[in-house]
Design a protein around this motif. Structure first.
Motif, PDB file in Angstrom:
ATOM      1  N   TYR A  10     -17.115   3.168  14.690  1.00  0.00           N
ATOM      2  CA  TYR A  10     -15.927   2.332  14.511  1.00  0.00           C
ATOM      3  C   TYR A  10     -15.020   2.409  15.735  1.00  0.00           C
ATOM      4  N   PHE A  11     -14.712   3.632  16.173  1.00  0.00           N
ATOM      5  CA  PHE A  11     -13.813   3.770  17.308  1.00  0.00           C
ATOM      6  C   PHE A  11     -14.476   3.354  18.609  1.00  0.00           C
ATOM      7  N   ASP A  12     -15.792   3.586  18.708  1.00  0.00           N
ATOM      8  CA  ASP A  12     -16.497   3.187  19.931  1.00  0.00           C
ATOM      9  C   ASP A  12     -16.535   1.666  20.074  1.00  0.00           C
ATOM     10  N   MET A  13     -16.638   0.968  18.961  1.00  0.00           N
ATOM     11  CA  MET A  13     -16.762  -0.489  19.006  1.00  0.00           C
ATOM     12  C   MET A  13     -15.421  -1.213  19.010  1.00  0.00           C
ATOM     13  N   PHE A  14     -14.432  -0.667  18.291  1.00  0.00           N
ATOM     14  CA  PHE A  14     -13.220  -1.446  18.046  1.00  0.00           C
ATOM     15  C   PHE A  14     -11.934  -0.820  18.579  1.00  0.00           C
ATOM     16  N   ALA A  15     -11.942   0.472  18.864  1.00  0.00           N
ATOM     17  CA  ALA A  15     -10.709   1.119  19.312  1.00  0.00           C
ATOM     18  C   ALA A  15     -10.429   0.752  20.775  1.00  0.00           C
TER      19      ALA A  15
END
Length: 245
Positions: A180-185
Motif C-alpha cells: 500500500y505505501f509502496d504504491m500509493f504513499a
C-alpha cells in the motif's frame, strides 16, 4: 497520505453448523410394504387398513403405540420415526424443502423452520465470496462490506494473506502495509522511499524528518530558515549567513 484513514481490520466468524435428525423405532415391528400387490386404495381405505392392522397387532401383544403425528402429512407414526426441529416425521416425509430429497439422519440446515440438504442450503442462502463467488461453507471473513473465504482474502498486489495487523484499502481493494505505501504513499525527496508516518513538507516535496538535512553538512535543518539549492535544503551556516537572516 494518512495511514489511519485507510487502515482497517477484517473480522473472521464461524459460519452456521448443520443440524442432524435422529431416527429410532417405536416398536420392533418391521413394516413391509405390500401395496404393489394390491389395487390402488383411497386415503380412507388406507386409514381403515392401518386401523385394522393396529388392532390385530395389539391383540397379538405387539406394542403399536403411536409416536405422535407426522409434521408433513398429519398421519400417525407407527414404526420408524425421524425426530428433528422439535417435530416428528415419517422417514419418507422428512425431505429437503427445495429438492424434496429424503434427509434421513444426514446433516441438514434449518431456515425459517424448514429443513434443507447441505448443497441446497449453501447454494440458496450461504454468503458468497467476493473473490470467487462460491458459497462460504466454513469460516467467513467480513471486510470492505463484503464476505470472503479466508484463503481468498489477500493483498491485491502480492497475494499475501492478512494477519492481525489488518490491511489497507484503496479503490475498494485490500493491500498489505508494504504494498500500500509502496504504491500509493508519497515518496521522500531525500531517500525516495515511501513515507509511512510523519513527514515534513518543504520545497514542494515531502521528506522523512530524518532525511530533511543540509545538502552540504548533512546536519538536520533546524529553525525556520534555510536556503534552497538544487531542490535541496542548505542550512544558513553552510552559505555563510546567520540563521536569523
Amino acid at each position: 497520505i494518512s495511514a489511519g484513514t485507510s487502515h482497517q481490520h477484517q473480522s473472521v466468524t464461524d459460519y452456521a453448523k448443520p443440524n442432524q435428525g435422529t431416527s429410532h423405532y417405536q416398536s420392533t415391528l418391521t413394516t413391509v410394504s405390500t401395496t404393489e400387490h394390491l389395487p390402488p386404495a383411497s386415503s380412507d381405505q388406507l386409514d381403515s387398513m392401518l386401523g385394522n392392522l393396529t388392532a390385530d397387532m395389539s391383540r397379538q401383544g405387539v406394542n403399536t403405540t403411536q409416536k405422535g403425528c407426522c409434521n408433513a402429512c398429519d398421519k400417525p407414526i407407527v414404526g420408524q420415526v425421524i425426530t428433528a426441529l422439535g417435530k416428528t416425521w415419517h422417514p419418507e416425509h422428512f425431505t429437503c424443502n427445495h429438492c424434496n430429497q429424503e434427509l434421513g439422519t444426514r446433516n441438514f440446515f434449518e431456515r425459517d423452520g424448514n429443513p434443507y440438504c447441505e448443497p441446497d442450503y449453501h447454494n440458496l442462502f450461504s454468503p458468497r465470496c467476493a473473490y470467487c463467488n462460491g458459497p462460504i461453507l466454513d469460516k467467513c471473513v467480513t471486510a470492505l462490506e463484503k464476505t470472503w473465504h479466508t484463503e481468498h482474502f489477500f493483498c491485491a498486489q502480492c497475494g499475501q494473506q492478512f494477519g492481525e495487523d489488518g490491511f489497507h484499502e484503496r479503490d475498494g481493494k485490500p493491500y498489505c502495509r508494504n504494498d500500500y505505501f509502496d504504491m500509493f504513499a508519497p515518496k521522500c525527496n531525500g531517500c525516495n522511499r515511501a513515507i509511512m508516518e510523519n513527514y515534513i513538507s518543504a520545497l514542494n516535496s515531502q521528506w522523512h524528518p530524518d532525511c530533511f538535512v543540509c545538502r552540504d553538512c548533512s546536519k538536520p535543518v533546524t529553525g525556520k530558515s534555510f536556503y534552497a539549492m538544487e531542490g535541496k535544503p542548505v542550512c544558513p551556516g553552510c552559505v555563510g549567513a546567520d540563521e536569523d537572516e
